[in-house]
Design an enzyme around this catalytic site. Structure first.
Site, short mmCIF file in Angstrom:
data_model
loop_
_atom_site.label_atom_id
_atom_site.label_comp_id
_atom_site.label_asym_id
_atom_site.label_seq_id
_atom_site.Cartn_x
_atom_site.Cartn_y
_atom_site.Cartn_z
N CYS A 11 0.86 -1.06 0.11
CA CYS A 11 0.18 0.12 -0.15
C CYS A 11 0.84 1.20 0.01
O CYS A 11 0.31 2.31 0.32
CB CYS A 11 -0.80 0.18 1.01
SG CYS A 11 -2.37 -1.20 0.99
N ILE A 15 -1.82 0.82 -6.84
CA ILE A 15 -3.06 0.48 -6.88
C ILE A 15 -3.38 -0.07 -5.12
O ILE A 15 -4.58 0.32 -4.94
CB ILE A 15 -3.24 -1.14 -7.62
CG1 ILE A 15 -2.96 -0.79 -9.21
CG2 ILE A 15 -4.53 -1.83 -7.27
CD1 ILE A 15 -3.06 -2.25 -9.89
N SER A 141 -2.58 -10.09 -13.30
CA SER A 141 -2.37 -9.31 -14.49
C SER A 141 -2.78 -10.23 -15.52
O SER A 141 -2.93 -11.32 -15.62
CB SER A 141 -0.82 -9.10 -14.53
OG SER A 141 -0.59 -8.59 -15.78
N TYR A 154 8.61 -12.08 -15.31
CA TYR A 154 7.18 -11.34 -14.71
C TYR A 154 6.07 -12.33 -14.87
O TYR A 154 5.16 -12.57 -14.26
CB TYR A 154 7.16 -10.03 -15.05
CG TYR A 154 5.96 -9.43 -14.49
CD1 TYR A 154 5.78 -9.16 -13.25
CD2 TYR A 154 4.58 -9.09 -15.22
CE1 TYR A 154 4.68 -8.32 -12.63
CE2 TYR A 154 3.59 -8.39 -14.57
CZ TYR A 154 3.58 -8.25 -13.47
OH TYR A 154 2.53 -7.49 -12.98
#
Length: 316
Positions: A11, A15, A141, A154
């Site tokens: 955080c 996002i 994603s 990734y």
């Protein structure tokens, strides 16, 4: 409806920050948000964005998804260890030719993006099972569905997350738990800026000349244009995520960017898997000018749409 305890990882920006603030500022006060980050020295932007919600509907806690003791300490600090909604958002990116990346760098990506989620669930899932209630939300994603040039490691980490969750979702049903994968496309955040900057500074000496040229003059050259044309804001993804959390029957998968949906649909259009690879190859190497022009056209349409919307607002 009773207030739900929500634990969100990652955080400090992007996002995670946007989602934590949006849920903490919910007008109906339906959430108590535990916004976590690895390094509390980076909490100031979240504190500023949270405003008067800080200490009320939002608390900031330290949590490192790569450290089991850190996760346990954070969960133990929450009253009755009750987490109704877990949002696994912490992650890291890596782009470039694999010849120029160390195995240690690759392990760090997998450790954060995949094993970070596993560590969270090993600590939190048993409590949810006992209560037979809980919602696990993973910020995945579209690259967990379809790999993209120079995002090999990734994409591998996100593929691992997606496969893990597909298996876990079957068990979750037995315990009346909900599990949702949020799948953004390009998102304009500090996360992406850092990935791009790291790519720009990458030592390409271990790659052959053609691969280095491809990464520099094709991938990096188009990186910003793709984000400007197709990119969402962190706030937009946060809005999608809250809707999924509030849904009576939340879907297992939710893509946040309809502009990107045609790309991922290719994966399901051909069981052999050749179609998406062939199309991406032609877009990048044979029809690059058309691809670039299409991105500019999309960017223009989105700009005009926003301009039209802004002009429609009443004057102050």
């Amino acid at each position: 409806m009773a207030r739900r305890n929500v634990l969100i990882t990652g955080c400090s920006s992007g996002i995670g920050l946007a989602l934590a603030v949006k849920m903490a500022k919910d007008e109906q006060k339906r959430f108590k948000v535990y916004a976590t980050m690895r390094n509390l020295a980076k909490k100031e932007p979240l504190e500023e964005a949270a405003g008067d919600r800080l200490g009320k509907t939002l608390e900031i806690k330290q949590l490192d998804v790569c450290d089991e003791l850190s996760i346990k300490a954070c969960v133990n600090s929450i009253p009755d260890r009750r987490i109704d909604v877990l949002v696994s958002n912490a992650g890291m990116g890596l782009i470039g030719p694999i010849e120029c990346q160390t195995i240690e760098e690759m392990k760090t990506v997998m450790d954060t993006n995949f094993f970070g989620l596993v560590r969270l669930l090993k600590e939190i899932l048993p409590d949810m099972k006992k209560r037979k209630s809980g919602h696990i939300v993973i910020i995945s994603s579209v690259m967990g569905i379809q790999g993209i040039l120079f995002n090999d490691v990734y994409a591998a980490s996100k593929f691992a997350v997606e496969g893990f969750c597909e298996s876990l979702a079957i068990q979750a049903l037995k315990f009346k738990l909900q599990l949702s994968l949020i799948e953004p496309g390009p998102v304009v955040t500090e996360f992406e800026r850092k990935v791009f900057e790291d790519g720009m500074k990458m030592d390409l000496s271990a790659a052959d000349a053609e691969t280095a040229e491809m990464f520099t003059n094709i991938y990096l050259k188009n990186y910003k244009q793709i984000f400007q044309s197709l990119g969402q804001s962190a706030e937009d993804v946060a809005e999608h995520t809250v809707k999924i959390i509030l849904a009576e029957n939340p879907p297992f998968r939710h893509q946040t960017n309809t502009l990107y949906t045609p790309m991922t649909t290719l994966k399901y259009a051909d069981p052999n898997g050749d179609l998406p690879i062939d199309i991406f190859y032609k877009m990048v190497f044979q029809h690059d000018k058309i691809f670039s022009a299409s991105l500019n056209f999309i960017k223009l349409l989105r700009w005009r749409s926003r301009k039209s919307f802004d002009l429609g607002k009443p004057s102050q």
